[in-house]
Design an enzyme around this catalytic site. Structure first.
Site, PDB file in Angstrom:
ATOM      1  CG  ASP B  93      -0.243   0.058   2.516  1.00 57.18           C
ATOM      2  OD1 ASP B  93       0.996   0.223   2.538  1.00 57.18           O
ATOM      3  OD2 ASP B  93      -0.910  -0.053   3.557  1.00 57.18           O
ATOM      4  N   GLY B  95       1.049   3.712   2.246  1.00 57.25           N
ATOM      5  CA  GLY B  95       1.333   4.314   3.536  1.00 57.25           C
ATOM      6  C   GLY B  95       0.272   5.338   3.934  1.00 57.25           C
ATOM      7  N   GLY B 216     -11.457   4.024   0.703  1.00 55.30           N
ATOM      8  CA  GLY B 216     -12.427   4.788   1.476  1.00 55.30           C
ATOM      9  C   GLY B 216     -13.740   4.082   1.719  1.00 55.30           C
ATOM     10  CG  ASP B 266      -6.131  -5.348   1.781  1.00 52.20           C
ATOM     11  OD1 ASP B 266      -6.746  -4.497   1.102  1.00 52.20           O
ATOM     12  OD2 ASP B 266      -5.737  -5.104   2.955  1.00 52.20           O
ATOM     13  CB  CYS B 304     -12.358 -27.337   6.897  1.00 48.88           C
ATOM     14  SG  CYS B 304     -10.880 -26.403   6.484  1.00 48.88           S
ATOM     15  CB  CYS B 306      -7.361 -26.259   6.354  1.00 41.28           C
ATOM     16  SG  CYS B 306      -7.611 -26.251   8.128  1.00 41.28           S
ATOM     17  CB  CYS B 309      -9.981 -29.016   9.589  1.00 36.94           C
ATOM     18  SG  CYS B 309     -10.640 -27.435  10.186  1.00 36.94           S
ATOM     19  CG  HIS B 335      -9.720 -23.006  10.046  1.00 39.32           C
ATOM     20  ND1 HIS B 335     -10.229 -24.116   9.396  1.00 39.32           N
ATOM     21  CD2 HIS B 335     -10.761 -22.145  10.185  1.00 39.32           C
ATOM     22  CE1 HIS B 335     -11.515 -23.942   9.167  1.00 39.32           C
ATOM     23  NE2 HIS B 335     -11.862 -22.754   9.634  1.00 39.32           N
TER      24      HIS B 335
END
Lengths: 370, 370
Positions: B93, B95, B216, B266, B304, B306, B309, B335
């Protein structure tokens, strides 16, 4: 028998030996170092990472797990191996060390020790039978007899009485033990008094444990005294059983312990100093978070093959530590554990290749160069 | 051109689209979610883990890295990718967001923003040119124009003046940019005023950025208002360029953002709530550290796939969180990130298979069942 020790090679000029420790969760080359997973987790690292680093057995603490989350809960989870997703070896201590460390919060009688929880102040009473009950529920491969870890210094008379009680407690532990897939180790006490150490060894040997630990060392005594007691005690233990030196994990003490015939070690040292930003190397400790490493783009140890040294710089790790990022202390922990496992592997190779003393000399020389 | 967007599929009934974002560090399927590595580390997880979970681009913060360890140090390390051992995409980004969040610690002029460091109180002056200079040194694939993120609520006149200044700053950023291997995105502002959003879009399009962000939003306004502004703004952006909605990462907002035509998101949300002991699932949030999970030996989400899990129970993770073990918040973080990556993958598949609206309906229904 749950635990069997296979002697592979003896050093011709010292007590050092290479072996294999057979457990219900695998056979592991000795001498070996066990990282400490106090609360069912080796701090900052995962079981997957421990496996990758080459950990074989880890130690977990009966006292802590009894208080939180409780041994019954862990039994319901299918035991500690399953609870923490660790299918290799586990050794649990007896809780004695932690309880005796509580100082004024505990009171000893022949029956056991009354203490208050450090978590919530609740009252508890730990006996040899209770220590075995908890460890039975946890389900470790190696469980430890309930003993008093005698502080240093201590009067002869206190040490004598305490050590005799530890032997009586060891008998009670043997009687209380039920699971055939667990090996119960006796713990040699006797403080810094050689005759009491000898007596303790004799008494415990007569009880025929599948392994023996040396307790009550590295409790504040001078290092030379510790080595003296080790050299006095270890040769009296049966050659066919594994020997475990409790609470020791600095490289110099590992080398001296192995030299006197120790096969197993545990210590919070490598993981604790890691979380303080200190990395272990063959040429001594490197305080990664020091300002001098801010612009140092080399790995912690250019000669190290660990996943951290292959991918990350001192500058990055220092940045993480200074910024309070968890990854920083995780990376130093991973490095230190790898360092110690690799150190033990090298020591074992040296024993097998009949060059343990040369290994030791070289090590001492490098430490001296710091 | 450093950044190129390839449109793969458009939803026939909404703005949703599936694409591929081509960057110097790889080509990544969109819509995508970028985890936030504020200080060159996605909190609690490693680059290796991010790779395994399927992360493609991560976001890092110019403000934080400028203050500590400094962009020049990172440039000397070979850039941010190398510094943090991350060879896939990085977006930094400008800043602006952090500086404007400092409140009374900062002062805005046409030239830039004067502020004091939250680390040591030192004085700094951030301008569009400086923001680009820092991002040039960091070396991310996508860099962001320096903008003011307008708080909510804000007066029309303030928003108008600020948005016009953001456009002038965007021009200065374009001029200051030097690296051909970085793509500079413009940031649409305009607060909650549709005509100012329209004006901002028009002004930025005329500058021809390789991608556009919507800034914004998610700054405290009602969710419905955010969606209204999105539905008004996104369709005005060129179809051939990627669109990035900044700071949004809850599942419902991701679905609505995709619906209006957003390709990139993000947010610190998934990692932040994870560290507070909250896990994300398709049927809502699960506060793992709650007492009700103490004896719950199921995984966080039985459906799940992952690594958490597959191997760990709610009871174990709760124990770790309650005991202050780092591994606890690491497991919840892993997770949650996996959950969001998988969520984006499913959403993309739905778009490609012409069933995005059905996906959205099903999602809303499950959320409603909570």
């Amino acid at each position: 028998m749950a635990i069997r020790f296979e002697l592979v090679k003896k050093c011709p000029s010292t007590g050092a030996r290479a072996g294999i420790l057979h457990t219900p969760h695998g056979s592991f080359p000795t001498p070996l170092f066990m990282p400490v997973g106090t609360q069912a987790s080796v701090k900052a690292v995962s079981s997957e990472e421990l496996r990758e680093l080459g950990a074989d057995i880890i130690l977990s603490n009966t006292y802590h797990l009894y208080l939180r989350p409780g041994h019954e809960l862990i039994a319901r989870a299918g035991g500690l191996h399953r609870f923490m997703n660790w299918e290799r070896g586990i050794l649990t201590d007896s809780g004695g060390y932690q309880v005796f460390s509580l100082g004024t919060l505990r009171k000893i009688t022949e029956d056991g020790v009354a203490f208050r929880s450090h978590v919530d102040g609740s009252k508890h009473f730990l006996t040899p039978e209770k220590a075995i009950e908890i460890q039975t529920a946890l389900g470790a491969d190696i469980i430890m007899a309930f003993d008093e870890c005698i502080p240093y210094p201590a009067e002869y008379e206190y040490v004598r009485a305490s050590t005799e009680r530890t032997t009586r407690w060891a008998q009670r532990c043997l009687k209380a033990k039920t699971r055939s897939d667990q090996g119960l180790f006796g713990i040699v006490q006797g403080g810094m008094y050689k005759e009491l150490r000898t007596q303790s060894v004799r008494d415990l040997i007569s009880l025929d444990f599948p392994g023996y630990a040396i307790g009550g060392l590295s409790v504040g005594e001078p290092t030379t005294l510790m080595y003296e007691i080790l050299d006095h005690t270890v040769p009296q233990l049966p050659e066919t059983k594994p020997r475990y030196l409790m609470g020791v994990g600095t490289p110099d003490a590992l080398v001296e312990g192995v030299k006197s015939g120790i096969d197993m070690f545990d210590c919070v040292f490598p993981t604790r100093v890691a979380r303080n930003g200190t990395a272990m190397t063959l040429s001594g400790r490197l305080v990664v978070k020091n300002a001098e490493y801010a612009n140092d783009f080399r790995p912690i140890d250019p000669n190290c093959g660990c996943p951290v040294c292959r991918n990350y710089s001192r500058a990055y790790i220092r940045h993480l530590l200074k910024s309070g990022e968890i990854l920083g202390l995780r990376l130093t922990t991973l490095h230190n554990l790898y360092f110690l496992f690799e150190f033990m592997r090298r020591m074992r190779r040296a024993i097998i290749e009949d060059r343990f003393l040369a290994f030791r000399d070289e090590f001492l020389q490098r430490q001296g160069e710091q």
